[in-house]
Design an enzyme around this catalytic site. Structure first.
Site, PDB file in Angstrom:
ATOM      1  N   HIS A   4     -10.593   9.174  -9.927  1.00  0.00           N
ATOM      2  CA  HIS A   4      -9.731   8.325  -9.093  1.00  0.00           C
ATOM      3  C   HIS A   4      -8.269   8.355  -9.512  1.00  0.00           C
ATOM      4  CE1 HIS A   4     -12.900   6.168  -6.744  1.00  0.00           C
ATOM      5  NE2 HIS A   4     -13.633   6.726  -7.689  1.00  0.00           N
ATOM      6  N   ASP A  58       0.377   7.708  -9.861  1.00  0.00           N
ATOM      7  CA  ASP A  58      -0.818   7.031  -9.322  1.00  0.00           C
ATOM      8  C   ASP A  58      -1.732   8.068  -8.690  1.00  0.00           C
ATOM      9  OD1 ASP A  58      -2.421   4.846  -8.621  1.00  0.00           O
ATOM     10  OD2 ASP A  58      -0.719   3.687  -7.874  1.00  0.00           O
TER      11      ASP A  58
HETATM   12  P1  ADQ Z   1      -6.032   1.040  -8.877  1.00  0.00           P
HETATM   13  O1  ADQ Z   1      -5.198   1.511 -10.015  1.00  0.00           O
HETATM   14  O2  ADQ Z   1      -6.705  -0.250  -9.063  1.00  0.00           O
HETATM   15  O3  ADQ Z   1      -7.100   2.124  -8.420  1.00  0.00           O
HETATM   16  P2  ADQ Z   1      -4.974   0.917  -6.051  1.00  0.00           P
HETATM   17  O4  ADQ Z   1      -5.364   2.172  -5.376  1.00  0.00           O
HETATM   18  O5  ADQ Z   1      -3.640   0.431  -5.631  1.00  0.00           O
HETATM   19  O6  ADQ Z   1      -4.974   0.990  -7.621  1.00  0.00           O
HETATM   20  O7  ADQ Z   1      -6.031  -0.161  -5.658  1.00  0.00           O
HETATM   21  C1  ADQ Z   1      -5.852  -1.506  -5.963  1.00  0.00           C
HETATM   22  C2  ADQ Z   1      -6.796  -2.335  -5.094  1.00  0.00           C
HETATM   23  O8  ADQ Z   1      -6.843  -3.641  -5.630  1.00  0.00           O
HETATM   24  C3  ADQ Z   1      -6.340  -2.424  -3.659  1.00  0.00           C
HETATM   25  O9  ADQ Z   1      -7.454  -2.365  -2.804  1.00  0.00           O
HETATM   26  C4  ADQ Z   1      -5.674  -3.800  -3.614  1.00  0.00           C
HETATM   27  O10 ADQ Z   1      -5.789  -4.456  -2.376  1.00  0.00           O
HETATM   28  C5  ADQ Z   1      -6.445  -4.556  -4.661  1.00  0.00           C
HETATM   29  N1  ADQ Z   1      -5.556  -5.565  -5.260  1.00  0.00           N
HETATM   30  C6  ADQ Z   1      -4.428  -5.351  -5.956  1.00  0.00           C
HETATM   31  N2  ADQ Z   1      -3.845  -6.530  -6.258  1.00  0.00           N
HETATM   32  C7  ADQ Z   1      -4.614  -7.488  -5.739  1.00  0.00           C
HETATM   33  C8  ADQ Z   1      -4.556  -8.912  -5.705  1.00  0.00           C
HETATM   34  N3  ADQ Z   1      -3.548  -9.606  -6.244  1.00  0.00           N
HETATM   35  N4  ADQ Z   1      -5.553  -9.562  -5.100  1.00  0.00           N
HETATM   36  C9  ADQ Z   1      -6.572  -8.879  -4.534  1.00  0.00           C
HETATM   37  N5  ADQ Z   1      -6.678  -7.550  -4.510  1.00  0.00           N
HETATM   38  C10 ADQ Z   1      -5.723  -6.863  -5.115  1.00  0.00           C
HETATM   39  C11 ADQ Z   1      -7.513   3.403  -8.901  1.00  0.00           C
HETATM   40  C12 ADQ Z   1      -6.399   4.457  -9.008  1.00  0.00           C
HETATM   41  C13 ADQ Z   1      -5.659   4.598  -7.682  1.00  0.00           C
HETATM   42  C14 ADQ Z   1      -6.669   4.926  -6.571  1.00  0.00           C
HETATM   43  C15 ADQ Z   1      -7.827   3.970  -6.599  1.00  0.00           C
HETATM   44  C16 ADQ Z   1      -8.932   4.382  -5.630  1.00  0.00           C
HETATM   45  O11 ADQ Z   1      -5.486   4.109 -10.051  1.00  0.00           O
HETATM   46  O12 ADQ Z   1      -4.670   5.601  -7.756  1.00  0.00           O
HETATM   47  O13 ADQ Z   1      -6.019   4.812  -5.318  1.00  0.00           O
HETATM   48  O14 ADQ Z   1      -8.425   3.882  -7.893  1.00  0.00           O
HETATM   49  O15 ADQ Z   1      -9.351   5.686  -5.872  1.00  0.00           O
END
Ligand code: ADQ
Length: 478
Positions: A156, A364
């Site tokens: 991921h 990311d």
């Molecule tokens: P993450 O590093 O966790 O994921 P991201 O892809 O942005 O990063 O996903 C975060 C998720 O958490 C989103 O669905 C978002 O809505 C949720 N989230 C963030 N802050 C929140 C809050 N305050 N309340 C509720 N929900 C919240 C890892 C990798 C990424 C990759 C994903 C999926 O680092 O690059 O996109 O996996 O493969």
């Protein structure tokens, strides 16, 4: 055929829409909900003498199987090697790594323990899908235990070039362990290319005429499968969000000011301090915006026991305090910083109110927030996404305003451009972005990955080195 998903953490099935922040958990729940199956991994809990037989909770079509870890397992495997070596290295931040042989031995030990626990209950027609950097050697243990099923891995987070990855003291062993998979999926073609070159240069793997790797007598396919979101869900949540108390309160408190939003787990890869400072630069460069725009940064705590994260929390608090003190007035606070998680419906409602979505990670894998922000916009009057070129999502979203987050002035200019973009141009960009998201949503991601895994042909008689045990022994003995 049963789908068996393995990830470091298995969330509680009852968490529903309030599931802990984290892109992997959200995407896997969506994927499993559609086809059912088994989801196996760590409960997140710690006990002195954990049961090796998992606790099973069946919820709808999904059986959730969780095991606990000991405190030392958690320390070495999760907080140590996974989060203080692999996470920073994979995000090109070698300076933040803290390698210890004990941690690496613990990482291999937990992978072995989890794989042994799962192997006993596998059926011959199960298709096994392993997720993320905590579990790189998982398949090599399963193969050693005689498991012949199709086994896929999805990564991921970014996969750096071998010049970076090669600095991990255990890097070569991890690369060799990748030979146990039938299919390795990454977020972008760049990540896939980095891994392929690393495998060829380090393990003696060779590419065949069909673009597959031959490694230790086996065939491994490496390819990009960019992860998507459930676009309809986010649109629907956003359409209904005005009925939610939290969203109404936020809208009222905003008045006629323009909202710029950032939503990220607390993590140095997300560029939160840099973003807040870029917002300050935007205020300084555009005095007419003072009192008229607000940055809402929503950042729930994560990995609080890893020292780099605690320190980052303090740096953000300081930046917010300094900027609000320097620029705020009696009736306007430029930066609102909220340290909690919200349900997906509330998040969608907040995205809908924001004129600008500021997604500026320093690095990311993909970044789902960028996609969620776009999906939640009103097509008749959409906001504008400002997106880091170092997010995997930038490849798929050229209609965002693409920025280099290392240049705060560039981000500041993009915020101003976004706020001034004419309605017609906003609509056109948004329509193209949504079409891209719909074509490659979370169902496409899981479906195309699993179809490729089903097609992947294994060569019989694997002659794999038993990486996990030999390395665990060597490092434990050291
Ligand atoms: P993450 O590093 O966790 O994921 P991201 O892809 O942005 O990063 O996903 C975060 C998720 O958490 C989103 O669905 C978002 O809505 C949720 N989230 C963030 N802050 C929140 C809050 N305050 N309340 C509720 N929900 C919240 C890892 C990798 C990424 C990759 C994903 C999926 O680092 O690059 O996109 O996996 O493969």
């Amino acid at each position: 055929m049963r789908l068996v998903v393995v990830s470091n953490r298995v969330p509680s099935p009852r968490a529903g829409e309030k599931a802990a922040a984290g892109g992997l958990a959200v995407a896997l729940r969506d994927a499993l909900r559609e086809r059912g199956g088994l989801w196996f991994g760590w409960s997140g809990g710690v006990s002195e003498t954990p049961e090796r037989t998992p606790r099973t909770i069946v919820h709808g079509q999904i059986a959730y199987e969780q095991v606990d870890l000991t405190a030392i397992d958690r320390q070495e495997y999760y907080l140590g090697f996974a989060n203080r070596v692999l996470w920073p290295s994979m995000h090109y931040r070698l300076g933040l790594t803290e390698f210890s042989r004990d941690d690496f031995a613990g990482y291999l030990r937990v992978n072995r323990m989890l794989a042994e626990s799962l192997a006993q209950r596998l059926r011959s027609d199960d298709i096994i899908w392993i997720h993320d950097y905590h579990l790189l050697p998982f398949a090599s243990v399963l193969r050693e235990l005689g498991v012949k099923n199709r086994i896929g891995y999805f990564h991921h987070i970014p996969w750096p070039p071998i010049e970076v990855f090669g600095a991990i003291p255990a890097g070569r062993h991890l690369l060799e362990a990748m030979g146990a998979y039938d299919l390795v999926g990454l977020q972008t073609a760049t990540d896939a290319g980095n891994l392929v070159r690393g495998l060829i240069e380090t393990t003696g793997a060779a590419m065949d005429r069909r673009g597959r790797l031959r490694m230790a007598g086996r065939t491994v396919r490496v390819d990009a499968f960019p992860i998507g979101i459930d676009v309809d869900d986010f649109r629907r949540f956003a359409d209904r969000a005005s009925g939610l108390r939290l969203v109404r309160q936020m809208a009222q408190s905003l008045g006629d000011r323009r909202l710029v939003i950032g939503v990220d787990r607390l993590d140095y890869s997300k560029g939160i301090v840099e973003r807040i400072e870029a917002f300050e630069r935007f205020l300084v460069a555009n005095p007419q915006q003072r009192g008229r725009s607000i940055l809402l940064q929503i950042t729930p705590e994560s990995r609080a026991e890893v020292p780099e994260y605690a320190e980052l929390g303090q740096r953000i608090d300081q930046a917010v305090g300094r900027i609000n003190g320097a620029h705020g007035g009696l009736d306007w606070t430029p930066v609102r910083f909220v340290k909690r998680a919200f349900s997906r419906p509330v998040l969608a409602g907040l995205y809908r109110h924001a004129a600008v979505g500021l997604v500026t990670p320093m690095r990311d894998g993909m970044n789902l927030v960028a996609k969620e922000y776009v999906a939640a916009q009103d097509p008749a009057d959409p906001g504008v996404l400002v997106l880091s070129r170092f997010a995997g999502a930038a490849r798929q979203m050229p209609d965002a305003l693409i920025v280099n987050p290392f240049d705060k002035s560039e981000v500041a200019e993009a915020i101003q451009t976004a706020l001034c973009l004419p309605l017609e141009e906003r609509r056109e960009r948004h329509a193209r972005l949504v079409a891209g998201l719909e074509a490659r949503d979370v169902s496409w991601w899981a479906g195309s990955y699993l179809a490729a895994l089903s097609r992947a042909r294994r060569r019989a008689k694997p002659k794999l080195r038993t990486v996990a045990r030999s390395e665990a022994d060597r490092f434990a003995a050291a």
